[in-house]
Write a protein that holds these residues in place. Sequence first.
Motif, mmCIF file in Angstrom:
data_model
loop_
_atom_site.group_PDB
_atom_site.id
_atom_site.type_symbol
_atom_site.label_atom_id
_atom_site.label_comp_id
_atom_site.label_asym_id
_atom_site.label_seq_id
_atom_site.Cartn_x
_atom_site.Cartn_y
_atom_site.Cartn_z
ATOM 1 N N ALA A 152 20.656 22.796 0.746
ATOM 2 C CA ALA A 152 21.307 22.557 -1.019
ATOM 3 C C ALA A 152 20.864 21.355 -0.886
ATOM 4 O O ALA A 152 20.115 21.146 -2.414
ATOM 5 C CB ALA A 152 22.834 22.654 -1.205
ATOM 6 N N ASN A 154 17.112 19.972 -3.119
ATOM 7 C CA ASN A 154 17.522 18.659 -4.652
ATOM 8 C C ASN A 154 16.787 17.687 -3.982
ATOM 9 O O ASN A 154 16.060 17.536 -5.160
ATOM 10 C CB ASN A 154 18.953 18.524 -4.507
ATOM 11 N N VAL A 167 24.728 18.707 -7.616
ATOM 12 C CA VAL A 167 25.000 19.645 -6.489
ATOM 13 C C VAL A 167 25.588 19.808 -5.432
ATOM 14 O O VAL A 167 25.845 20.912 -4.723
ATOM 15 C CB VAL A 167 22.921 18.950 -5.667
ATOM 16 N N SER A 218 28.188 22.710 -4.025
ATOM 17 C CA SER A 218 27.508 23.200 -2.824
ATOM 18 C C SER A 218 28.921 23.182 -2.053
ATOM 19 O O SER A 218 29.486 24.146 -1.329
ATOM 20 C CB SER A 218 26.208 22.792 -2.422
ATOM 21 N N GLY A 248 22.043 21.143 -11.491
ATOM 22 C CA GLY A 248 22.684 21.110 -9.981
ATOM 23 C C GLY A 248 24.384 21.750 -9.904
ATOM 24 O O GLY A 248 23.703 22.298 -8.453
ATOM 25 N N GLU A 290 22.152 25.212 -8.477
ATOM 26 C CA GLU A 290 21.247 25.436 -7.541
ATOM 27 C C GLU A 290 22.788 25.700 -6.170
ATOM 28 O O GLU A 290 22.295 25.823 -5.418
ATOM 29 C CB GLU A 290 20.791 23.664 -6.733
ATOM 30 N N GLY A 291 23.621 24.553 -6.732
ATOM 31 C CA GLY A 291 24.891 24.761 -5.589
ATOM 32 C C GLY A 291 24.938 25.922 -5.169
ATOM 33 O O GLY A 291 25.959 26.342 -4.536
#
Length: 239
Positions: A119, A123, A154, A158, A209, A212-213
Amino acid sequence: MIILYHISQILQEGKSFLINNKNNGQHRVLLGFGLAFLVIFAVWVGLVASQSSFIAGYDRAIYGAIRNSNQAEYRLASLWTQVGDTIVITTISIALVLILAIFKKYGYAIFTSLVMICANGCNSIIKHVVKRQRPRIAASLNATGFSFPSGHSVGSMSLAIVLITLICLLVKQKPAKTILIALCVCFTLSIGFTRMYLHVHWPSDVTGGWLEGLTFGLLGAWILLWSEERKAAKERLWQ
Protein backbone atom coordinates in the motif's frame (compact mmCIF):
# COMPACT_ATOMS: atom_id res chain seq x y z
CA MET A 1 -17.85 3.34 8.43
CA ILE A 2 -20.73 1.22 7.08
CA ILE A 3 -18.38 -0.37 4.54
CA LEU A 4 -15.87 -1.29 7.25
CA TYR A 5 -18.68 -2.78 9.36
CA HIS A 6 -19.78 -5.03 6.49
CA ILE A 7 -16.18 -6.04 5.88
CA SER A 8 -15.83 -7.07 9.53
CA GLN A 9 -18.99 -9.18 9.18
CA ILE A 10 -17.55 -10.91 6.11
CA LEU A 11 -14.34 -11.65 7.96
CA GLN A 12 -16.31 -13.03 10.88
CA GLU A 13 -18.18 -15.35 8.52
CA GLY A 14 -14.84 -16.43 7.13
CA LYS A 15 -13.68 -17.28 10.63
CA SER A 16 -16.71 -19.55 11.08
CA PHE A 17 -15.34 -21.73 8.29
CA LEU A 18 -12.08 -22.22 10.13
CA ILE A 19 -14.02 -23.22 13.25
CA ASN A 20 -16.87 -25.25 11.78
CA ASN A 21 -15.21 -26.53 8.57
CA LYS A 22 -18.07 -25.14 6.52
CA ASN A 23 -16.94 -23.66 3.21
CA ASN A 24 -18.97 -20.47 2.93
CA GLY A 25 -16.78 -18.84 0.28
CA GLN A 26 -16.37 -15.58 2.19
CA HIS A 27 -12.91 -15.11 0.72
CA ARG A 28 -14.58 -14.69 -2.68
CA VAL A 29 -16.76 -11.91 -1.28
CA LEU A 30 -13.64 -10.16 -0.03
CA LEU A 31 -12.08 -10.56 -3.46
CA GLY A 32 -15.15 -8.96 -5.01
CA PHE A 33 -14.96 -6.01 -2.63
CA GLY A 34 -11.22 -5.67 -3.22
CA LEU A 35 -11.56 -5.65 -7.01
CA ALA A 36 -14.47 -3.20 -6.83
CA PHE A 37 -12.43 -0.76 -4.77
CA LEU A 38 -9.48 -1.27 -7.11
CA VAL A 39 -11.62 -0.11 -10.04
CA ILE A 40 -13.02 2.83 -8.05
CA PHE A 41 -9.52 3.83 -6.97
CA ALA A 42 -8.20 3.60 -10.55
CA VAL A 43 -11.04 5.84 -11.76
CA TRP A 44 -10.34 8.27 -8.91
CA VAL A 45 -6.65 8.44 -9.83
CA GLY A 46 -7.62 9.15 -13.44
CA LEU A 47 -9.98 11.96 -12.42
CA VAL A 48 -7.37 13.60 -10.20
CA ALA A 49 -4.58 13.22 -12.76
CA SER A 50 -6.74 14.75 -15.50
CA GLN A 51 -7.71 17.66 -13.20
CA SER A 52 -11.38 16.81 -13.63
CA SER A 53 -13.96 19.48 -12.86
CA PHE A 54 -15.73 16.91 -10.70
CA ILE A 55 -12.68 16.65 -8.41
CA ALA A 56 -12.38 20.45 -8.27
CA GLY A 57 -16.03 20.74 -7.22
CA TYR A 58 -15.63 17.90 -4.74
CA ASP A 59 -12.69 19.64 -3.07
CA ARG A 60 -14.45 23.01 -2.96
CA ALA A 61 -17.61 21.53 -1.46
CA ILE A 62 -15.81 19.71 1.37
CA TYR A 63 -13.38 22.54 2.11
CA GLY A 64 -16.35 24.89 2.23
CA ALA A 65 -17.92 22.75 4.96
CA ILE A 66 -14.75 22.60 7.06
CA ARG A 67 -13.84 25.54 9.26
CA ASN A 68 -10.51 25.60 11.11
CA SER A 69 -10.63 29.00 12.78
CA ASN A 70 -10.74 27.58 16.31
CA GLN A 71 -7.16 27.65 17.59
CA ALA A 72 -7.68 24.95 20.24
CA GLU A 73 -9.13 22.58 17.64
CA TYR A 74 -6.34 23.46 15.23
CA ARG A 75 -3.66 22.60 17.80
CA LEU A 76 -5.42 19.35 18.69
CA ALA A 77 -5.66 18.37 15.03
CA SER A 78 -1.97 19.26 14.55
CA LEU A 79 -1.04 16.88 17.36
CA TRP A 80 -3.38 14.04 16.41
CA THR A 81 -2.41 14.06 12.73
CA GLN A 82 1.15 13.10 13.73
CA VAL A 83 -0.16 9.69 14.86
CA GLY A 84 -0.82 8.95 11.20
CA ASP A 85 2.70 9.93 10.13
CA THR A 86 4.58 7.39 8.01
CA ILE A 87 7.21 6.85 10.70
CA VAL A 88 4.57 6.17 13.37
CA ILE A 89 2.51 3.85 11.15
CA THR A 90 5.67 2.00 10.07
CA THR A 91 6.78 1.60 13.70
CA ILE A 92 3.36 0.24 14.72
CA SER A 93 3.36 -2.13 11.74
CA ILE A 94 6.82 -3.48 12.52
CA ALA A 95 5.89 -3.96 16.20
CA LEU A 96 2.72 -5.79 15.14
CA VAL A 97 4.63 -8.09 12.79
CA LEU A 98 7.17 -8.90 15.53
CA ILE A 99 4.42 -9.65 18.05
CA LEU A 100 2.65 -11.95 15.59
CA ALA A 101 5.95 -13.71 14.80
CA ILE A 102 6.72 -14.18 18.51
CA PHE A 103 3.35 -15.91 18.96
CA LYS A 104 4.09 -17.99 15.83
CA LYS A 105 1.29 -16.44 13.79
CA TYR A 106 3.53 -16.37 10.75
CA GLY A 107 0.76 -16.19 8.18
CA TYR A 108 -0.75 -13.18 9.90
CA ALA A 109 2.69 -11.55 10.14
CA ILE A 110 3.27 -12.01 6.41
CA PHE A 111 -0.22 -10.66 5.67
CA THR A 112 0.47 -7.53 7.74
CA SER A 113 3.85 -6.97 6.11
CA LEU A 114 2.59 -7.39 2.55
CA VAL A 115 -0.41 -5.09 2.96
CA MET A 116 1.56 -2.28 4.56
CA ILE A 117 4.54 -2.53 2.18
CA CYS A 118 2.43 -2.77 -0.98
CA ALA A 119 0.00 0.00 0.00
CA ASN A 120 2.69 2.49 0.96
CA GLY A 121 4.95 1.50 -1.93
CA CYS A 122 2.14 2.02 -4.44
CA ASN A 123 1.29 5.32 -2.80
CA SER A 124 4.83 6.59 -3.32
CA ILE A 125 4.74 5.59 -6.99
CA ILE A 126 1.39 7.27 -7.65
CA LYS A 127 2.52 10.46 -5.90
CA HIS A 128 5.48 10.78 -8.29
CA VAL A 129 3.40 9.91 -11.35
CA VAL A 130 0.50 12.31 -10.68
CA LYS A 131 2.71 15.03 -9.10
CA ARG A 132 -0.19 16.95 -7.61
CA GLN A 133 0.72 20.06 -5.64
CA ARG A 134 -0.55 20.57 -2.12
CA PRO A 135 -2.95 23.34 -1.05
CA ARG A 136 -1.46 26.40 0.58
CA ILE A 137 -0.34 25.28 4.02
CA ALA A 138 1.17 26.84 7.12
CA ALA A 139 4.95 26.51 7.19
CA SER A 140 4.77 25.24 10.78
CA LEU A 141 3.04 22.05 9.63
CA ASN A 142 6.12 21.00 7.67
CA ALA A 143 4.17 19.04 5.06
CA THR A 144 6.35 18.29 2.04
CA GLY A 145 6.17 16.17 -1.07
CA PHE A 146 3.36 15.69 -3.55
CA SER A 147 -0.24 15.74 -2.41
CA PHE A 148 -2.07 12.79 -4.00
CA PRO A 149 -2.83 10.35 -2.49
CA SER A 150 -2.61 11.28 1.19
CA GLY A 151 0.06 9.07 2.77
CA HIS A 152 -1.51 9.48 6.22
CA SER A 153 -4.85 8.26 4.85
CA VAL A 154 -3.31 5.31 3.01
CA GLY A 155 -1.25 4.23 6.01
CA SER A 156 -4.01 4.61 8.58
CA MET A 157 -6.63 2.86 6.42
CA SER A 158 -4.29 -0.01 5.53
CA LEU A 159 -3.39 -0.48 9.18
CA ALA A 160 -7.06 -0.27 10.19
CA ILE A 161 -8.04 -3.03 7.74
CA VAL A 162 -5.12 -5.17 8.92
CA LEU A 163 -6.15 -4.70 12.55
CA ILE A 164 -9.84 -5.33 11.83
CA THR A 165 -8.90 -8.54 10.03
CA LEU A 166 -6.73 -9.72 12.92
CA ILE A 167 -9.37 -8.73 15.47
CA CYS A 168 -12.06 -10.71 13.63
CA LEU A 169 -9.83 -13.79 13.42
CA LEU A 170 -8.17 -13.69 16.84
CA VAL A 171 -10.45 -11.96 19.36
CA LYS A 172 -13.19 -14.20 20.77
CA GLN A 173 -15.21 -11.88 23.02
CA LYS A 174 -17.82 -10.05 20.93
CA PRO A 175 -18.01 -6.86 23.07
CA ALA A 176 -14.22 -6.46 22.98
CA LYS A 177 -14.21 -7.18 19.26
CA THR A 178 -16.88 -4.55 18.58
CA ILE A 179 -15.07 -1.89 20.61
CA LEU A 180 -11.70 -2.60 18.97
CA ILE A 181 -13.16 -2.48 15.47
CA ALA A 182 -14.92 0.81 16.26
CA LEU A 183 -11.62 2.26 17.48
CA CYS A 184 -9.90 1.20 14.24
CA VAL A 185 -12.61 2.88 12.18
CA CYS A 186 -12.47 6.08 14.24
CA PHE A 187 -8.68 6.09 13.96
CA THR A 188 -8.49 6.12 10.18
CA LEU A 189 -11.44 8.49 9.73
CA SER A 190 -10.05 10.98 12.26
CA ILE A 191 -6.56 10.93 10.73
CA GLY A 192 -7.99 11.60 7.29
CA PHE A 193 -10.17 14.39 8.65
CA THR A 194 -7.18 16.15 10.24
CA ARG A 195 -5.43 16.23 6.87
CA MET A 196 -8.38 18.11 5.41
CA TYR A 197 -8.98 20.23 8.50
CA LEU A 198 -5.36 21.41 8.51
CA HIS A 199 -5.52 21.97 4.73
CA VAL A 200 -2.33 19.95 4.13
CA HIS A 201 -4.24 17.79 1.63
CA TRP A 202 -7.11 18.26 -0.75
CA PRO A 203 -10.21 16.26 0.28
CA SER A 204 -9.81 14.18 -2.88
CA ASP A 205 -6.29 13.27 -1.70
CA VAL A 206 -7.74 11.85 1.51
CA THR A 207 -10.51 10.01 -0.32
CA GLY A 208 -7.96 8.56 -2.71
CA GLY A 209 -5.81 7.46 0.21
CA TRP A 210 -8.75 5.72 1.88
CA LEU A 211 -9.66 3.98 -1.38
CA GLU A 212 -6.09 2.80 -1.86
CA GLY A 213 -5.84 1.53 1.72
CA LEU A 214 -9.16 -0.30 1.38
CA THR A 215 -8.05 -1.90 -1.87
CA PHE A 216 -4.78 -3.31 -0.57
CA GLY A 217 -6.27 -4.20 2.81
CA LEU A 218 -9.17 -6.14 1.30
CA LEU A 219 -7.06 -7.95 -1.29
CA GLY A 220 -4.59 -8.87 1.45
CA ALA A 221 -7.42 -10.10 3.70
CA TRP A 222 -8.75 -12.18 0.79
CA ILE A 223 -5.37 -13.83 0.29
CA LEU A 224 -5.07 -14.50 4.02
CA LEU A 225 -8.56 -16.00 4.34
CA TRP A 226 -8.16 -18.03 1.16
CA SER A 227 -4.86 -19.47 2.36
CA GLU A 228 -6.32 -20.22 5.81
CA GLU A 229 -9.26 -22.04 4.23
CA ARG A 230 -6.96 -24.09 2.02
CA LYS A 231 -4.82 -24.97 5.02
CA ALA A 232 -7.88 -26.02 7.04
CA ALA A 233 -9.17 -28.12 4.11
CA LYS A 234 -5.83 -29.92 3.81
CA GLU A 235 -5.77 -30.64 7.54
CA ARG A 236 -9.23 -32.24 7.26
CA LEU A 237 -7.99 -34.54 4.52
CA TRP A 238 -5.23 -35.86 6.78
CA GLN A 239 -7.53 -36.47 9.73
